[in-house]
Design a protein around this motif. Structure first.
Motif, PDB file in Angstrom:
ATOM      1  N   MET A  52     -35.458 -21.838  27.840  1.00 31.47           N
ATOM      2  CA  MET A  52     -34.645 -22.431  28.896  1.00 31.47           C
ATOM      3  C   MET A  52     -34.616 -21.507  30.105  1.00 31.47           C
ATOM      4  O   MET A  52     -35.110 -20.387  30.055  1.00 31.47           O
ATOM      5  N   ASN A  53     -34.044 -21.978  31.201  1.00 34.87           N
ATOM      6  CA  ASN A  53     -34.003 -21.203  32.432  1.00 34.87           C
ATOM      7  C   ASN A  53     -33.056 -20.016  32.315  1.00 34.87           C
ATOM      8  O   ASN A  53     -32.346 -19.845  31.331  1.00 34.87           O
ATOM      9  N   LYS A  58     -26.642 -21.899  23.759  1.00 32.53           N
ATOM     10  CA  LYS A  58     -27.403 -22.908  24.489  1.00 32.53           C
ATOM     11  C   LYS A  58     -28.893 -22.577  24.569  1.00 32.53           C
ATOM     12  O   LYS A  58     -29.684 -23.366  25.070  1.00 32.53           O
ATOM     13  N   GLY A  59     -29.268 -21.407  24.093  1.00 25.19           N
ATOM     14  CA  GLY A  59     -30.680 -21.067  23.980  1.00 25.19           C
ATOM     15  C   GLY A  59     -31.340 -20.500  25.207  1.00 25.19           C
ATOM     16  O   GLY A  59     -32.575 -20.508  25.318  1.00 25.19           O
ATOM     17  N   PHE A  60     -30.555 -19.955  26.147  1.00 27.82           N
ATOM     18  CA  PHE A  60     -31.166 -19.340  27.325  1.00 27.82           C
ATOM     19  C   PHE A  60     -31.986 -18.119  26.921  1.00 27.82           C
ATOM     20  O   PHE A  60     -31.571 -17.325  26.073  1.00 27.82           O
ATOM     21  N   ASN A  61     -33.140 -17.961  27.552  1.00 29.82           N
ATOM     22  CA  ASN A  61     -34.035 -16.843  27.234  1.00 29.82           C
ATOM     23  C   ASN A  61     -33.701 -15.582  28.013  1.00 29.82           C
ATOM     24  O   ASN A  61     -34.087 -14.483  27.612  1.00 29.82           O
ATOM     25  N   ASP A  62     -33.015 -15.727  29.142  1.00 27.26           N
ATOM     26  CA  ASP A  62     -32.738 -14.597  30.019  1.00 27.26           C
ATOM     27  C   ASP A  62     -31.303 -14.734  30.529  1.00 27.26           C
ATOM     28  O   ASP A  62     -30.980 -15.685  31.240  1.00 27.26           O
ATOM     29  N   SER A 100     -24.769  -6.136  23.356  1.00 29.34           N
ATOM     30  CA  SER A 100     -25.230  -5.693  22.043  1.00 29.34           C
ATOM     31  C   SER A 100     -25.126  -6.814  21.018  1.00 29.34           C
ATOM     32  O   SER A 100     -26.019  -7.003  20.185  1.00 29.34           O
ATOM     33  N   TRP A 101     -24.031  -7.569  21.078  1.00 26.56           N
ATOM     34  CA  TRP A 101     -23.868  -8.704  20.154  1.00 26.56           C
ATOM     35  C   TRP A 101     -25.015  -9.692  20.325  1.00 26.56           C
ATOM     36  O   TRP A 101     -25.566 -10.202  19.335  1.00 26.56           O
ATOM     37  N   ALA A 102     -25.386  -9.976  21.572  1.00 31.95           N
ATOM     38  CA  ALA A 102     -26.442 -10.950  21.836  1.00 31.95           C
ATOM     39  C   ALA A 102     -27.777 -10.515  21.233  1.00 31.95           C
ATOM     40  O   ALA A 102     -28.454 -11.312  20.565  1.00 31.95           O
ATOM     41  N   LYS A 156     -36.344 -12.728  24.174  1.00 29.37           N
ATOM     42  CA  LYS A 156     -35.132 -13.012  24.938  1.00 29.37           C
ATOM     43  C   LYS A 156     -34.602 -11.721  25.562  1.00 29.37           C
ATOM     44  O   LYS A 156     -34.763 -10.643  24.997  1.00 29.37           O
ATOM     45  N   LYS A 157     -33.953 -11.860  26.728  1.00 29.67           N
ATOM     46  CA  LYS A 157     -33.508 -10.687  27.477  1.00 29.67           C
ATOM     47  C   LYS A 157     -32.057 -10.841  27.913  1.00 29.67           C
ATOM     48  O   LYS A 157     -31.602 -11.944  28.205  1.00 29.67           O
TER      49      LYS A 157
END
Length: 214
Positions: free
Chosen positions: A1-2, A86-90, A112-114, A126-127
């Protein structure tokens, strides 16, 4: 995702000076972050928080999720969880540093949790970062990253987990090769870019990468 930007309730500098928002990006305001968005005529996609720090009526035309003031998660943590789910990559936290030290540390813990969630669920690529007018902070775990910069620009590497094993760098003034970094000793402070691009990798552990301006 964006890309997802989370505008926090404390920002050093202006939003538009810190980041470049495009029409495809998703914007969440964490509680008082909405005040900064309105000041710069930025319309968020979502308002989220307990709204104890935002004074004024909330707009009916913007989706809003309200939480009670007494809760376990900070407003920024709730925003990070929402973006991850929601699956955002960044994901980029706008501001979030300076001011109250406890808030800065809690925002690092939210980052850190992410990455722990992504790592546990084998979600690669993912970032997550945090940015203001003076600092850009990234956090990676058991991973490598290529970073663009300018020769002479400062970059610091700090172990966020107890240890970071086999830290290796390329195109930095003081190279590391399979180095051990500990969270009790600041070995990686104030390194420098040699070229317009560097590479940083850590075999095991959570590594903070901080680009800072004096």
């Amino acid at each position: 995702m964006n890309k997802c930007f989370i505008i926090t309730a404390f920002i050093n500098g202006s939003i538009k000076d810190n980041i470049n928002i495009t029409q495809n990006d998703y914007i969440i305001c964490a509680d008082g972050g909405y005040k900064f968005a309105t000041q710069e005529k930025i319309t968020p996609n979502l308002l989220l928080g307990d709204f104890d720090s935002f004074k004024g009526p909330l707009p009916q035309e913007i989706q809003t999720i309200t939480y009670p003031v007494e809760k376990d998660d900070t407003d920024t943590m709730l925003c990070v969880k929402y973006a991850v789910e929601k699956g955002f990559n960044d994901i980029c936290l706008v501001g979030g540093m300076g001011g109250r030290l406890d808030h800065t540390i809690s925002n690092l813990q939210s980052m850190s949790w992410a990455i722990e969630f992504w790592n546990a669920n084998h979600l690669k690529g993912k970032k997550i970062s945090m940015s203001d007018c003076q600092n850009h902070v990234m956090l990676i775990m058991d991973d490598s990253i290529i970073i663009s910069g300018t020769p002479g620009e400062k970059i610091s590497l700090l172990s966020y987990s107890e240890n970071c094993m086999n830290v290796t760098t390329k195109n930095l003034k003081w190279e590391l090769t399979n180095a051990l970094l500990r969270n009790s000793f600041p070995l990686g402070i104030s390194n420098e870019f040699l070229t317009s691009e560097c590479e940083v990798s850590v075999e095991k552990g959570q590594l903070l990468i901080i680009r800072a301006k004096d």
